[in-house]
Scaffold this active site. Sequence first.
Site, PDB file in Angstrom:
ATOM      1  N   ASN A 191      25.523  93.042  57.283  1.00  0.00           N
ATOM      2  CA  ASN A 191      26.233  94.302  57.489  1.00  0.00           C
ATOM      3  C   ASN A 191      27.691  94.175  57.077  1.00  0.00           C
ATOM      4  O   ASN A 191      28.204  93.077  56.828  1.00  0.00           O
ATOM      5  CB  ASN A 191      26.144  94.717  58.961  1.00  0.00           C
ATOM      6  N   GLY A 203      30.765  88.851  58.302  1.00  0.00           N
ATOM      7  CA  GLY A 203      31.382  87.547  58.076  1.00  0.00           C
ATOM      8  C   GLY A 203      30.914  86.860  56.813  1.00  0.00           C
ATOM      9  O   GLY A 203      30.957  85.635  56.731  1.00  0.00           O
ATOM     10  N   GLU A 248      31.231  89.207  46.198  1.00  0.00           N
ATOM     11  CA  GLU A 248      30.992  90.611  45.869  1.00  0.00           C
ATOM     12  C   GLU A 248      32.194  91.143  45.081  1.00  0.00           C
ATOM     13  O   GLU A 248      33.346  90.914  45.474  1.00  0.00           O
ATOM     14  CB  GLU A 248      30.773  91.415  47.153  1.00  0.00           C
ATOM     15  N   GLU A 261      27.027  86.958  46.904  1.00  0.00           N
ATOM     16  CA  GLU A 261      27.273  87.871  48.025  1.00  0.00           C
ATOM     17  C   GLU A 261      26.598  89.211  47.752  1.00  0.00           C
ATOM     18  O   GLU A 261      26.992  89.945  46.859  1.00  0.00           O
ATOM     19  CB  GLU A 261      28.777  88.054  48.220  1.00  0.00           C
ATOM     20  N   LEU A 306      39.690  94.224  62.804  1.00  0.00           N
ATOM     21  CA  LEU A 306      40.629  93.109  62.707  1.00  0.00           C
ATOM     22  C   LEU A 306      41.079  92.869  61.268  1.00  0.00           C
ATOM     23  O   LEU A 306      42.255  92.582  61.021  1.00  0.00           O
ATOM     24  CB  LEU A 306      39.995  91.832  63.275  1.00  0.00           C
TER      25      LEU A 306
END
Length: 489
Positions: free
Chosen positions: A162, A166, A190, A246, A309
């Site tokens: 998702n 991480g 990515e 990724e 964050l």
Amino acid sequence: MPTALRPRPAPPSFPPPPPPLPPSRAGAALGCLRFARRRLSSVAAGVGWRGGREAEFPPARESAELLGIPGVGPRNLRKLVDGGFRDLARLKQLYTDKPVGGSAEKMVQFLQSSVGIIHRSHAESITSFVKDSVVGGLKEEGEVPVMQSTKDKRITFCVEGNISVGKSTFLQKIANETVELRDLVEIVPEPVSKWQDVGPGHFNILGAFYAEPQRYAYTFQNYVFVTRLMQEKESSRGIKPLRLVERSIFSDRMVFVRAVHEANWLNGMELSIYDSWFDPVLSSLPGLIPDGFIYLRATPDTCLKRMMLRSRAEEGSVTLQYLCDLHEKHECWLLPSQHGNHKLLSASQLPYSMDKSLHPDIKDRVFYLEGNHMHSSIQKVPALVLDCEPNIDFSRDVEAKRKYALQVANFFEFVKNLKEASLDQNIDTKAKNRQILLPHSEGLFLRDGSHLSESEDSDAKLAVSKPSLNSALGIRYCWKVISRKDIGR
């Protein structure tokens, strides 16, 4: 006094030669002499001893050559240099000469026992590269047939998960900073930077999608697909044995495209257009199909906290509901229930012949993708599920970082063994099942591109002396005879 009358000087006297040494003492003396010569040559070359001055690396060109070998990092470079292998040429000589003698297994054992390469996967990668280099040189000289290249042996894993689960941290901290993986892995992140800076106008298509998803959903997913193709072309030339990518075109289609379609941001016509090129492009670029998936799993709430964050500007409009939708689609794809068509086969349920090489640490974390909802190209592809719910500071918790790295390394070994076994089985099947396809002017074509010899052709004629219309071989042979008559052969 005339020269002729001068007395000649007495010839110099030499001591008598020493008596020959016994064989044992002669061998010892010769060994000491060789040791002294080696030490002098080492000092002359500027290479010190471990107990004194620190040994220097070989010249930059040779160091770069060694560091370009998969499995060789700074530590293994030092061990190779200390062992006398300062360049690729000496490793190739080691592979061909005794005690290795062209045996890959002996080479791996030598690198571990004599050179000090700790991790077997590193020794195997070095051996594979050296072996391919030796075989490549022989191929150029016409001494050996074409063999499988290092590129064909590469393993590709797609790291899925998702938003903000991480993935970037996983790739950087675990795959790029651990001894178990860093010298084996090529990381393909990515292409977010390409989405944020498109063309000479420097358009941010990612930001446009999050700001107006209904207007830009199709445009964004279209460009994501294109950048994945560009990325595959760029990264396909790598030599590292493990490529970590990724995300993938499969998560694009089975998670994100599906999510925007269900949210009515992508209409039926746009979805049909997207699907119209998905399979044709995939068939032309088989490198897009991974050998395995790594699913980083965390709850939507945890992903939302991590997203807040990192504060990526474009993600300010992402809601918890959207993360929940993406989570559900990841679960349905990579960790579905055992009910209905969404069946996932645990590795513990696999036949023993397929399961025996699976490490105990990941035995309950590996699954085979299966089900009617799965794209045909990734049916039976294994997936490793890793729990990323805990918040771990990988800069400090070295043991946790190493635990994740070992799980990936064990998964890599498992998939590599499966791939090698599959290749061997395909070769055997191809040799045993030579299927006839089309007529040929000098015989009958076979599936491998060759054709029957004259003797085999005669056998085929006997087999179809009374061909029937529902015999494929008979029909093809009759067509062959008619064709020869029509063109005067």
